[in-house]
Design an enzyme around this catalytic site. Structure first.
Site, mmCIF file in Angstrom:
data_model
loop_
_atom_site.group_PDB
_atom_site.id
_atom_site.type_symbol
_atom_site.label_atom_id
_atom_site.label_comp_id
_atom_site.label_asym_id
_atom_site.label_seq_id
_atom_site.Cartn_x
_atom_site.Cartn_y
_atom_site.Cartn_z
ATOM 1 C CG ASP A 117 -2.088 -0.963 1.051
ATOM 2 O OD1 ASP A 117 -2.718 -0.944 -0.020
ATOM 3 O OD2 ASP A 117 -2.357 -1.734 1.986
ATOM 4 C CG ASP A 176 -7.952 -3.412 -2.595
ATOM 5 O OD1 ASP A 176 -8.414 -4.417 -3.171
ATOM 6 O OD2 ASP A 176 -8.400 -2.992 -1.510
#
Length: 415
Positions: A117, A176
């Site tokens: 991330d 994602d």
């Protein structure tokens, strides 16, 4: 002024490289409306600023209480990123000051090799800071170090960046992860190091092959055999069930492939973005106001399933993603298709900018939007504000503001 005259004027102002390619595109939201939303958002977020501890990062507001995280939480970059976008949209120097102060406590994550991330964490924050301040000496090394940390998670066997190091997965990759590729492509341009670009393209191509069903809806999690690279499992973690279309996941896919087309000009990425947009916008379960339910297949959940007592919840974070992505996608398409994307983005922005989705001033813990869903199957962040919902909403507003000002809708950190 007639529509045709206005279209010609827009072309003259914006230039063919930045205008929406459908020459009849007509912005229906005024400068005053967009500025009003940005000013209101800046005023609201200052409530959150006053509640946020120096070394913590806003996560949500739940049961009347603020919830914060450390810098290692995947959402840590959204709060300073939102402050930076609001500074861009309002020219409020105080927001820039607060954002750059927060970066001090986020910088150490450049060395974090335990998460995929880093695009969310570092590009949304330090990337926007570099773009707005031009201080490459201060922010450039953070971004290049962080990109190397992210690249360390790439496997030439699976041809993807590993998402998680937890759970029973062998080599999990979630949709994602498409959102972290812009970090790599932009740092590649910034540094001249092609490896970052190559990793991003490889990940996007592999995801395109394995993550999508025939109707172009996306699975949430693909598990790969780490020794052969073969996809061995197609699952969900936050959606209703493995074969359901989790709404925010479709947003990650739409935004990700739109962005990767911009970064690479590969037509297969544009086609994928168009097909994902078609799936979302033509879905019979998309409400009339275009703010989706948390899962497009929530109606297939059995009434007796006690795991989902609130299956009809909306997810504002998904809608904010759709708006920002559709605005950009409208630039790369033509005719009625481009008009449709632009119109739908406007509709979402208008609806997010009023009740019940826009929070009243001083309420909602200082978050701008309300009624998002983090992970319903995990009973986590249910019908609450989320920091990334605010980020993508403000990003969409700023993109629209740039368009009205005759500026490129997309502004990159790489010069």
């Amino acid at each position: 002024m007639k529509l045709k005259q206005l279209s010609v004027l827009l072309l003259a102002i914006l230039g063919t490289s930045t205008v929406i390619q459908a020459q009849t595109a007509k912005p229906n939201l005024s400068k005053a409306f967009i500025q009003q939303q940005l000013d209101a958002a800046a005023k609201q977020i200052k409530v959150l600023v006053n509640e946020t501890p120096t070394e913590k990062f806003p996560k949500t507001f739940e049961n009347g209480k603020e919830v914060f995280s450390s810098s290692s939480w995947w959402c840590s970059g959204f709060y300073p990123g939102t402050l930076l976008y609001l500074y861009e949209g309002t020219k409020d120097e105080g927001l820039l000051k607060k954002a750059t102060e927060k970066l001090t406590y986020l910088e150490k994550e450049k060395n974090n090799k335990g998460t995929h991330d880093l695009g969310f964490m570092l590009f949304c924050s330090f990337g926007n800071a570099l773009r707005l301040t031009g201080d490459n000496q201060k922010y450039g090394p953070v971004l290049s170090t962080g990109a190397n940390s992210l690249a360390s998670r790439y496997s030439p066997t699976t041809k993807t960046i590993r998402s998680w190091d937890h759970g029973s997965w062998q080599y999990p990759v979630i949709i994602d992860n498409m959102m972290n590729l812009e970090f790599l492509t932009q740092v590649s341009k910034m540094t001249g190091d092609k490896k970052f670009y190559d990793i991003a393209v490889s990940h996007a191509e592999t995801t395109l092959k394995n993550h999508f069903r025939k109707d172009y809806s996306s699975y949430h999690v693909i598990d790969y055999d780490k020794n052969t690279g073969k996809a061995i499992g197609k699952k969900t973690h936050q959606g209703a069930f493995d074969e359901s279309a989790w709404s925010r996941g479709q947003g990650w896919a739409l935004y990700g492939y739109t962005m990767m087309y911009r970064e690479t000009k590969k037509k297969e990425f544009l086609k994928q973005a168009q097909q994902i947009a078609k799936y979302i916008l033509s879905n019979p379960n998309l409400p009339a106001d275009l703010i989706p339910y948390w899962d497009f297949d929530k109606d297939k959940i059995a009434q007796s399933d006690k795991m989902y007592p609130n299956k009809d919840l909306r997810d504002v974070s998904a809608a904010a993603l759709y708006a920002s992505a559709l605005l950009e996608l409208s630039q790369y398409t033509k005719g009625s298709e481009a008009l449709n994307y632009f119109d739908k983005a406007e509709t979402i922005l208008k609806n997010l900018s009023k009740a019940p989705y826009l929070a009243p001033y001083g309420q909602n813990g200082g978050y701008i939007l309300q009624h998002s869903v983090g992970a319903l199957p995990l009973n986590s962040e249910i019908d609450v504000p989320l920091t990334y919902a605010d980020y993508y909403y403000v990003e969409a507003l700023v993109r629209y503001q740039r368009l009205l000002a005759g500026e490129p809708m997309i502004k990159e950190i790489a010069k």
